[in-house]
Motif scaffolding. Structure first.
Motif, PDB file in Angstrom:
ATOM      1  N   VAL A  81       0.827  -1.195   0.000  1.00  0.00           N
ATOM      2  CA  VAL A  81       0.000   0.000   0.000  1.00  0.00           C
ATOM      3  C   VAL A  81       0.868   1.254   0.000  1.00  0.00           C
ATOM      4  N   ASP A  82       0.260   2.348  -0.467  1.00  0.00           N
ATOM      5  CA  ASP A  82       0.983   3.614  -0.556  1.00  0.00           C
ATOM      6  C   ASP A  82      -0.023   4.750  -0.478  1.00  0.00           C
ATOM      7  N   SER A  83       0.333   5.825   0.192  1.00  0.00           N
ATOM      8  CA  SER A  83      -0.611   6.924   0.389  1.00  0.00           C
ATOM      9  C   SER A  83      -1.046   7.557  -0.923  1.00  0.00           C
ATOM     10  N   GLU A  84      -0.206   7.482  -1.932  1.00  0.00           N
ATOM     11  CA  GLU A  84      -0.540   8.094  -3.214  1.00  0.00           C
ATOM     12  C   GLU A  84      -0.878   7.052  -4.281  1.00  0.00           C
ATOM     13  N   GLY A  85      -0.817   5.785  -3.914  1.00  0.00           N
ATOM     14  CA  GLY A  85      -0.997   4.733  -4.902  1.00  0.00           C
ATOM     15  C   GLY A  85      -2.436   4.303  -5.075  1.00  0.00           C
ATOM     16  N   GLU A  86      -2.603   3.234  -5.819  1.00  0.00           N
ATOM     17  CA  GLU A  86      -3.932   2.725  -6.129  1.00  0.00           C
ATOM     18  C   GLU A  86      -4.597   2.148  -4.884  1.00  0.00           C
ATOM     19  N   TYR A  87      -3.785   1.585  -3.963  1.00  0.00           N
ATOM     20  CA  TYR A  87      -4.315   0.987  -2.744  1.00  0.00           C
ATOM     21  C   TYR A  87      -3.760   1.747  -1.538  1.00  0.00           C
ATOM     22  N   PRO A  88      -4.377   2.854  -1.163  1.00  0.00           N
ATOM     23  CA  PRO A  88      -3.850   3.651  -0.058  1.00  0.00           C
ATOM     24  C   PRO A  88      -3.955   2.912   1.276  1.00  0.00           C
ATOM     25  N   PHE A  89      -3.030   3.208   2.169  1.00  0.00           N
ATOM     26  CA  PHE A  89      -3.096   2.576   3.487  1.00  0.00           C
ATOM     27  C   PHE A  89      -4.316   3.095   4.222  1.00  0.00           C
ATOM     28  N   TYR A  90      -4.885   2.246   5.082  1.00  0.00           N
ATOM     29  CA  TYR A  90      -6.106   2.642   5.777  1.00  0.00           C
ATOM     30  C   TYR A  90      -5.803   3.395   7.070  1.00  0.00           C
ATOM     31  N   GLN A  91      -4.555   3.303   7.577  1.00  0.00           N
ATOM     32  CA  GLN A  91      -4.221   3.976   8.817  1.00  0.00           C
ATOM     33  C   GLN A  91      -4.248   5.496   8.648  1.00  0.00           C
ATOM     34  N   HIS A  92      -4.507   6.177   9.747  1.00  0.00           N
ATOM     35  CA  HIS A  92      -4.556   7.637   9.700  1.00  0.00           C
ATOM     36  C   HIS A  92      -3.143   8.218   9.730  1.00  0.00           C
ATOM     37  N   ASN A  93      -3.040   9.517   9.524  1.00  0.00           N
ATOM     38  CA  ASN A  93      -1.751  10.205   9.483  1.00  0.00           C
ATOM     39  C   ASN A  93      -1.672  11.314  10.528  1.00  0.00           C
ATOM     40  N   GLY A  94      -2.429  11.151  11.608  1.00  0.00           N
ATOM     41  CA  GLY A  94      -2.465  12.189  12.624  1.00  0.00           C
ATOM     42  C   GLY A  94      -1.864  11.763  13.946  1.00  0.00           C
ATOM     43  N   LEU A  95      -2.136  12.544  14.984  1.00  0.00           N
ATOM     44  CA  LEU A  95      -1.692  12.245  16.332  1.00  0.00           C
ATOM     45  C   LEU A  95      -2.522  11.107  16.924  1.00  0.00           C
ATOM     46  N   PRO A  96      -2.089  10.556  18.089  1.00  0.00           N
ATOM     47  CA  PRO A  96      -2.888   9.495  18.707  1.00  0.00           C
ATOM     48  C   PRO A  96      -4.325   9.901  19.010  1.00  0.00           C
ATOM     49  N   THR A  97      -4.555  11.196  19.229  1.00  0.00           N
ATOM     50  CA  THR A  97      -5.909  11.673  19.514  1.00  0.00           C
ATOM     51  C   THR A  97      -6.805  11.705  18.281  1.00  0.00           C
ATOM     52  N   PHE A  98      -6.251  11.409  17.114  1.00  0.00           N
ATOM     53  CA  PHE A  98      -7.021  11.416  15.867  1.00  0.00           C
ATOM     54  C   PHE A  98      -8.271  10.540  15.985  1.00  0.00           C
ATOM     55  N   LEU A  99      -8.135   9.405  16.653  1.00  0.00           N
ATOM     56  CA  LEU A  99      -9.256   8.471  16.747  1.00  0.00           C
ATOM     57  C   LEU A  99     -10.427   9.035  17.537  1.00  0.00           C
ATOM     58  N   LEU A 100     -10.152   9.981  18.438  1.00  0.00           N
ATOM     59  CA  LEU A 100     -11.251  10.610  19.161  1.00  0.00           C
ATOM     60  C   LEU A 100     -12.195  11.323  18.198  1.00  0.00           C
ATOM     61  N   GLY A 101     -11.632  11.919  17.158  1.00  0.00           N
ATOM     62  CA  GLY A 101     -12.438  12.590  16.154  1.00  0.00           C
ATOM     63  C   GLY A 101     -13.213  11.633  15.285  1.00  0.00           C
ATOM     64  N   VAL A 102     -12.729  10.399  15.160  1.00  0.00           N
ATOM     65  CA  VAL A 102     -13.460   9.377  14.408  1.00  0.00           C
ATOM     66  C   VAL A 102     -14.603   8.831  15.252  1.00  0.00           C
ATOM     67  N   VAL A 103     -14.328   8.624  16.528  1.00  0.00           N
ATOM     68  CA  VAL A 103     -15.351   8.104  17.432  1.00  0.00           C
ATOM     69  C   VAL A 103     -16.505   9.079  17.581  1.00  0.00           C
ATOM     70  N   SER A 104     -16.191  10.365  17.718  1.00  0.00           N
ATOM     71  CA  SER A 104     -17.223  11.387  17.930  1.00  0.00           C
ATOM     72  C   SER A 104     -16.949  12.587  17.044  1.00  0.00           C
ATOM     73  N   PRO A 105     -17.231  12.468  15.733  1.00  0.00           N
ATOM     74  CA  PRO A 105     -16.866  13.530  14.790  1.00  0.00           C
ATOM     75  C   PRO A 105     -17.549  14.863  15.056  1.00  0.00           C
ATOM     76  N   GLU A 106     -18.769  14.851  15.570  1.00  0.00           N
ATOM     77  CA  GLU A 106     -19.467  16.107  15.826  1.00  0.00           C
ATOM     78  C   GLU A 106     -18.849  16.873  16.997  1.00  0.00           C
ATOM     79  N   ASP A 107     -18.383  16.124  18.006  1.00  0.00           N
ATOM     80  CA  ASP A 107     -17.842  16.764  19.197  1.00  0.00           C
ATOM     81  C   ASP A 107     -16.344  17.021  19.096  1.00  0.00           C
ATOM     82  N   MET A 108     -15.636  16.219  18.305  1.00  0.00           N
ATOM     83  CA  MET A 108     -14.179  16.261  18.319  1.00  0.00           C
ATOM     84  C   MET A 108     -13.599  16.363  16.913  1.00  0.00           C
ATOM     85  N   LEU A 109     -14.257  17.136  16.056  1.00  0.00           N
ATOM     86  CA  LEU A 109     -13.797  17.290  14.681  1.00  0.00           C
ATOM     87  C   LEU A 109     -12.401  17.889  14.620  1.00  0.00           C
ATOM     88  N   HIS A 110     -12.045  18.666  15.640  1.00  0.00           N
ATOM     89  CA  HIS A 110     -10.729  19.303  15.648  1.00  0.00           C
ATOM     90  C   HIS A 110      -9.593  18.291  15.780  1.00  0.00           C
TER      91      HIS A 110
END
Length: 206
Positions: A113-142
């Motif tokens: 997989v490659d971030s720019e390729g045909e099959y991009p990686f599914y992992q995020h590219n942010g800080l560990p707190t990134f998942l908080l925004g996935v769990v509660s996007p309305e409250d933690m979009l930042h």
């Protein structure tokens, strides 16, 4: 025997229609299940799919019952939670699926997989707190902010790499979710609890 729950907010389909009488039917009962449909069902919360979402957590079902189908700012909200029991042998045609397992098996080899390729990686590219925004996007979009390489700091903000696969994995874990394909008969629906959100719940959940 396994016990599951399903929450129905005020005015929603399963709040108006009692599943103790009709069971649970998918919106697309004759459509064959696919991994694409499964990911879309969970990542976008659509009901237009061949799947029925249940949860192993009464608390999750309660949350959907009292926070769905009405203005969440209004107290004294009433919904219902269904208690469903499924045992072997399974009812004819009924198939349970663990979405975490299904999505995980569909992911490509991490070397391919490659971030720019045909099959991009599914992992995020942010800080560990990134998942908080996935769990509660309305409250933690930042928290949904990606980071590009810029040592020695955490990286400069950039567009987030939030794939539907990651959303499906996180959402299914958040909701203790199990999917079922096709019809859950009324014989499996053991109880329908009327539930309510009060000021006491507001204080407890803070």
């Amino acid at each position: 025997m396994a016990t599951f729950y399903k929450g129905a907010g005020v005015g929603t389909h399963w709040h108006i229609n009692d599943s103790r009488e009709v069971g649970f039917e998918t919106w697309l009962p004759t459509t064959e299940p696919t991994i694409e449909a499964l990911i879309t069902h969970i990542a976008t919360s659509t009901v237009n799919s061949p799947y029925i979402s249940l949860t192993r957590s009464y608390a999750v079902a309660w949350n959907y019952a009292v926070r769905g189908g009405t203005d969440i700012r209004t107290l004294d909200r009433r919904g219902c939670v269904y208690e469903i029991e499924v045992d072997t042998p399974l009812p004819s045609g009924l198939k349970p699926l663990d979405p975490v397992e299904e999505v995980a098996m569909s992911l490509p080899n991490p070397i391919d997989v490659d971030s720019e390729g045909e099959y991009p990686f599914y992992q995020h590219n942010g800080l560990p707190t990134f998942l908080l925004g996935v769990v509660s996007p309305e409250d933690m979009l930042h928290f949904q902010i990606g980071r590009e390489l810029q040592p020695p700091g955490p990286g400069v903000p950039c567009a987030p790499n939030l794939t539907s696969q990651l959303e499906a994995l996180v959402n299914s874990l958040r909701d203790a979710e199990i999917l079922f394909h096709r019809h859950i008969p009324p014989s499996c629906v053991k109880n329908r609890f009327e539930v309510q959100f009060t000021e006491l719940d507001e204080e407890t959940l803070r």
